[in-house]
Write a protein that holds these residues in place. Structure first.
Motif, PDB file in Angstrom:
ATOM      1  N   SER A 172       0.729  -1.267   0.108  1.00  9.44           N
ATOM      2  CA  SER A 172       0.157   0.109  -0.047  1.00  9.44           C
ATOM      3  C   SER A 172       0.900   1.233   0.018  1.00  9.44           C
ATOM      4  CB  SER A 172      -0.938  -0.041   1.330  1.00  9.44           C
ATOM      5  OG  SER A 172      -0.199   0.097   2.538  1.00  9.44           O
ATOM      6  N   ARG A 173       1.941   1.184   0.625  1.00 10.94           N
ATOM      7  CA  ARG A 173       2.757   2.499   0.554  1.00 10.94           C
ATOM      8  C   ARG A 173       3.688   2.588  -0.778  1.00 10.94           C
ATOM      9  NH1 ARG A 173       6.670   2.983   5.397  1.00 10.94           N
ATOM     10  NH2 ARG A 173       6.687   5.035   4.559  1.00 10.94           N
ATOM     11  N   ILE A 174       3.825   1.313  -1.335  1.00 16.12           N
ATOM     12  CA  ILE A 174       4.742   1.696  -2.380  1.00 16.12           C
ATOM     13  C   ILE A 174       3.625   2.001  -3.848  1.00 16.12           C
ATOM     14  CG2 ILE A 174       5.734   0.134  -4.397  1.00 16.12           C
ATOM     15  CD1 ILE A 174       6.923  -1.739  -2.373  1.00 16.12           C
ATOM     16  N   LYS A 175       2.466   1.666  -3.509  1.00 20.00           N
ATOM     17  CA  LYS A 175       1.593   1.929  -4.550  1.00 20.00           C
ATOM     18  C   LYS A 175       1.635   3.561  -5.093  1.00 20.00           C
ATOM     19  CE  LYS A 175      -3.353   1.776  -5.957  1.00 20.00           C
ATOM     20  NZ  LYS A 175      -4.589   1.087  -5.628  1.00 20.00           N
ATOM     21  N   GLY A 176       1.580   4.415  -4.163  1.00 25.52           N
ATOM     22  CA  GLY A 176       1.763   5.886  -4.497  1.00 25.52           C
ATOM     23  C   GLY A 176       2.840   6.420  -5.237  1.00 25.52           C
ATOM     24  N   HIS A 177       4.049   5.450  -5.367  1.00 20.91           N
ATOM     25  CA  HIS A 177       5.001   5.870  -6.188  1.00 20.91           C
ATOM     26  C   HIS A 177       5.005   5.713  -7.644  1.00 20.91           C
ATOM     27  CE1 HIS A 177       7.450   7.114  -2.601  1.00 20.91           C
ATOM     28  NE2 HIS A 177       6.638   6.289  -2.021  1.00 20.91           N
ATOM     29  N   GLY A 178       4.087   4.902  -8.296  1.00 23.20           N
ATOM     30  CA  GLY A 178       3.670   4.536  -9.761  1.00 23.20           C
ATOM     31  C   GLY A 178       4.840   3.751 -10.117  1.00 23.20           C
ATOM     32  N   ILE A 179       5.315   2.764  -9.504  1.00 25.54           N
ATOM     33  CA  ILE A 179       6.278   2.077 -10.027  1.00 25.54           C
ATOM     34  C   ILE A 179       5.816   0.552 -10.000  1.00 25.54           C
ATOM     35  CG2 ILE A 179       8.692   1.263  -9.957  1.00 25.54           C
ATOM     36  CD1 ILE A 179       9.434   3.712  -8.341  1.00 25.54           C
ATOM     37  N   PRO A 180       5.931   0.024 -11.286  1.00 25.26           N
ATOM     38  CA  PRO A 180       5.511  -1.589 -11.199  1.00 25.26           C
ATOM     39  C   PRO A 180       6.357  -2.333 -10.272  1.00 25.26           C
ATOM     40  CG  PRO A 180       5.807  -0.586 -13.630  1.00 25.26           C
ATOM     41  CD  PRO A 180       6.339   0.466 -12.490  1.00 25.26           C
ATOM     42  N   CYS A 181       5.905  -3.230  -9.726  1.00 25.04           N
ATOM     43  CA  CYS A 181       6.499  -4.314  -8.901  1.00 25.04           C
ATOM     44  C   CYS A 181       6.279  -5.415  -9.158  1.00 25.04           C
ATOM     45  CB  CYS A 181       5.530  -3.862  -7.745  1.00 25.04           C
ATOM     46  SG  CYS A 181       6.401  -4.663  -6.147  1.00 25.04           S
ATOM     47  N   LEU A 182       7.530  -6.572  -9.065  1.00 22.40           N
ATOM     48  CA  LEU A 182       7.288  -7.679  -9.126  1.00 22.40           C
ATOM     49  C   LEU A 182       7.560  -8.599  -7.718  1.00 22.40           C
ATOM     50  CD1 LEU A 182       9.901  -8.284 -12.219  1.00 22.40           C
ATOM     51  CD2 LEU A 182       7.555  -7.930 -12.144  1.00 22.40           C
ATOM     52  N   LEU A 183       6.508  -8.871  -7.385  1.00 23.40           N
ATOM     53  CA  LEU A 183       6.656  -9.582  -6.071  1.00 23.40           C
ATOM     54  C   LEU A 183       6.816 -11.202  -6.141  1.00 23.40           C
ATOM     55  CD1 LEU A 183       5.319  -8.580  -3.294  1.00 23.40           C
ATOM     56  CD2 LEU A 183       3.213  -9.533  -3.532  1.00 23.40           C
ATOM     57  N   VAL A 184       7.723 -11.511  -5.567  1.00 24.67           N
ATOM     58  CA  VAL A 184       8.341 -12.810  -5.684  1.00 24.67           C
ATOM     59  C   VAL A 184       8.061 -13.774  -4.618  1.00 24.67           C
ATOM     60  CG1 VAL A 184      10.265 -14.380  -6.279  1.00 24.67           C
ATOM     61  CG2 VAL A 184      10.279 -12.006  -6.931  1.00 24.67           C
ATOM     62  N   ASN A 185       7.004 -14.652  -4.507  1.00 22.37           N
ATOM     63  CA  ASN A 185       6.652 -15.550  -3.442  1.00 22.37           C
ATOM     64  C   ASN A 185       7.645 -16.814  -3.658  1.00 22.37           C
ATOM     65  OD1 ASN A 185       5.685 -17.332  -1.658  1.00 22.37           O
ATOM     66  ND2 ASN A 185       3.630 -17.694  -2.688  1.00 22.37           N
ATOM     67  N   ASP A 186       8.532 -16.859  -2.562  1.00 21.53           N
ATOM     68  CA  ASP A 186       9.657 -17.761  -2.301  1.00 21.53           C
ATOM     69  C   ASP A 186       9.350 -19.239  -1.657  1.00 21.53           C
ATOM     70  OD1 ASP A 186      12.275 -18.950  -2.717  1.00 21.53           O
ATOM     71  OD2 ASP A 186      13.033 -17.748  -0.893  1.00 21.53           O
ATOM     72  N   GLY A 187       8.287 -19.493  -2.046  1.00 22.72           N
ATOM     73  CA  GLY A 187       7.566 -20.974  -1.374  1.00 22.72           C
ATOM     74  C   GLY A 187       7.080 -20.708  -0.011  1.00 22.72           C
ATOM     75  N   SER A 188       6.438 -19.541   0.052  1.00 23.49           N
ATOM     76  CA  SER A 188       5.676 -19.303   1.254  1.00 23.49           C
ATOM     77  C   SER A 188       4.753 -20.271   1.596  1.00 23.49           C
ATOM     78  CB  SER A 188       5.069 -17.998   1.280  1.00 23.49           C
ATOM     79  OG  SER A 188       6.073 -16.804   1.142  1.00 23.49           O
ATOM     80  N   HIS A 190      12.250  -1.029   5.642  1.00 27.11           N
ATOM     81  CA  HIS A 190      12.776  -0.021   4.861  1.00 27.11           C
ATOM     82  C   HIS A 190      11.923   1.265   4.616  1.00 27.11           C
ATOM     83  CE1 HIS A 190      15.589  -3.544   2.953  1.00 27.11           C
ATOM     84  NE2 HIS A 190      15.949  -2.926   3.667  1.00 27.11           N
ATOM     85  N   ASN A 191      12.511   2.323   4.390  1.00 26.99           N
ATOM     86  CA  ASN A 191      11.691   3.692   4.446  1.00 26.99           C
ATOM     87  C   ASN A 191      11.192   3.962   3.038  1.00 26.99           C
ATOM     88  OD1 ASN A 191      10.675   6.347   4.604  1.00 26.99           O
ATOM     89  ND2 ASN A 191      12.866   7.199   4.959  1.00 26.99           N
ATOM     90  N   ILE A 192       9.966   3.544   2.797  1.00 22.68           N
ATOM     91  CA  ILE A 192       9.552   3.806   1.519  1.00 22.68           C
ATOM     92  C   ILE A 192       9.455   4.965   0.955  1.00 22.68           C
ATOM     93  CG2 ILE A 192       7.298   3.084   0.136  1.00 22.68           C
ATOM     94  CD1 ILE A 192       8.630   0.284   1.170  1.00 22.68           C
ATOM     95  N   ASP A 193       9.488   6.072   1.765  1.00 16.76           N
ATOM     96  CA  ASP A 193       9.416   7.390   1.373  1.00 16.76           C
ATOM     97  C   ASP A 193      10.802   7.759   0.492  1.00 16.76           C
ATOM     98  OD1 ASP A 193       7.040   7.716   2.378  1.00 16.76           O
ATOM     99  OD2 ASP A 193       7.656   8.603   4.410  1.00 16.76           O
ATOM    100  N   ASP A 194      11.757   6.694   0.688  1.00 15.70           N
ATOM    101  CA  ASP A 194      12.799   7.102   0.097  1.00 15.70           C
ATOM    102  C   ASP A 194      13.183   6.693  -1.472  1.00 15.70           C
ATOM    103  OD1 ASP A 194      14.244   8.516   2.070  1.00 15.70           O
ATOM    104  OD2 ASP A 194      15.330   6.971   2.960  1.00 15.70           O
ATOM    105  N   ILE A 195      11.936   5.943  -1.780  1.00 20.32           N
ATOM    106  CA  ILE A 195      12.379   5.179  -3.057  1.00 20.32           C
ATOM    107  C   ILE A 195      12.466   6.489  -4.160  1.00 20.32           C
ATOM    108  CG2 ILE A 195      10.746   4.752  -5.201  1.00 20.32           C
ATOM    109  CD1 ILE A 195       9.377   2.860  -2.906  1.00 20.32           C
ATOM    110  N   PRO A 196      12.096   7.506  -4.175  1.00 21.07           N
ATOM    111  CA  PRO A 196      12.209   8.696  -5.312  1.00 21.07           C
ATOM    112  C   PRO A 196      13.861   9.184  -5.109  1.00 21.07           C
ATOM    113  CG  PRO A 196      10.275   9.362  -4.219  1.00 21.07           C
ATOM    114  CD  PRO A 196      10.801   8.111  -3.408  1.00 21.07           C
TER     115      PRO A 196
END
Length: 243
Positions: free
Chosen positions: A21-37, A95-101
């Motif tokens: 939810s915090r990443i969404k606002g930055h408008g960058i596509p995301c690859l979520l890798v489920n590592d055998g959860s 990690h501080n998601i606000d630092d993405i930019p």
């Protein structure tokens, strides 16, 4: 510059929705890798992917292979999709998601460099983690013969995928918790500049850590030993870079 985010996930079902939810606002596509959860975590990830299908892609590994294995799967997918850069973020919310930019802008200004998070710890950091970072960073100084990499363990970093593709297509990289150290040092050997960005680190939303004290420390120590042997044959090359 075409950037995506890669998040390796292993049983962080409580933290990952908030991270997404915090990443969404930055408008960058995301690859979520489920590592055998677990089934519970997998269900949460599948739900997130359905709800955010416009920008979120779920990659699923049949069994747990370790952080490095998951991120490398993400790299290969990102390269296949034509991305030029990948921003790696941990799933536990430290990690501080606000630092993405800041990371993306540093990558734009230095497109061939790796942008490495230099953690600024708060009171939530376990003392053992701080000591671990200090020891590892001393080993990295030795194995690179430089102060180029300020922190080799922080999982918040931006990679130039052309350099990563060149490395992972020819060299085995650590598959577990030794991955962050291994790839940073080997990219440095390959001639990739490191830009270090201070960033706040807070441990974590869900209190779940998959770091196995003895097993992972032995794995990291073994990686340092292998890198030391690799450094010895590169001494002339590494010293020449200082001039």
């Amino acid at each position: 510059m075409k950037t995506c985010i890669i998040i390796p996930v292993y049983n962080h079902e409580r933290a990952i929705p908030r991270v997404i939810s915090r990443i969404k606002g930055h408008g960058i596509p995301c690859l979520l890798v489920n590592d055998g959860s677990s089934a519970a975590c997998s269900e949460v990830l599948e739900s997130c992917a359905r709800q955010e299908s416009g920008w979120l892609t779920l990659l699923t590994r049949a069994k747990n292979g370790g952080k490095g294995a998951a991120v490398i799967d993400g790299f290969n997918a990102a390269i296949g999709l034509g991305y030029t850069h990948a921003l790696q973020i941990d799933a536990d919310g430290q990690h501080n998601i606000d630092d993405i930019p800041r990371f993306v802008e540093a990558g734009r200004l230095n497109p061939d460099a790796m942008i490495l998070g230099q953690p600024v710890f708060d009171e939530t950091v376990p003392i053992s983690r701080m000591y671990g970072h200090s020891i590892t960073n001393l080993c990295i100084v030795i194995n690179t013969l430089s102060l180029a990499i300020a922190d080799g363990m922080c999982g918040f970093r931006l990679y130039p995928l052309a350099a990563v593709d060149k490395l992972i297509s020819t060299t085995p990289i650590g598959q577990g918790m030794n991955y962050d150290v291994d790839i940073a040092v080997r990219l440095h050997w390959q001639g990739v500049e490191a830009i270090n960005l201070p960033t706040a680190v807070h441990y974590p939303y869900d209190g779940v850590s998959h770091f196995r004290l003895w097993h992972d420390n032995v794995m990291i120590a073994t990686t340092h030993a292998k890198l030391f042997l690799g450094m010895l044959i590169r001494i002339p090359q590494l010293l020449l870079r200082h001039w």
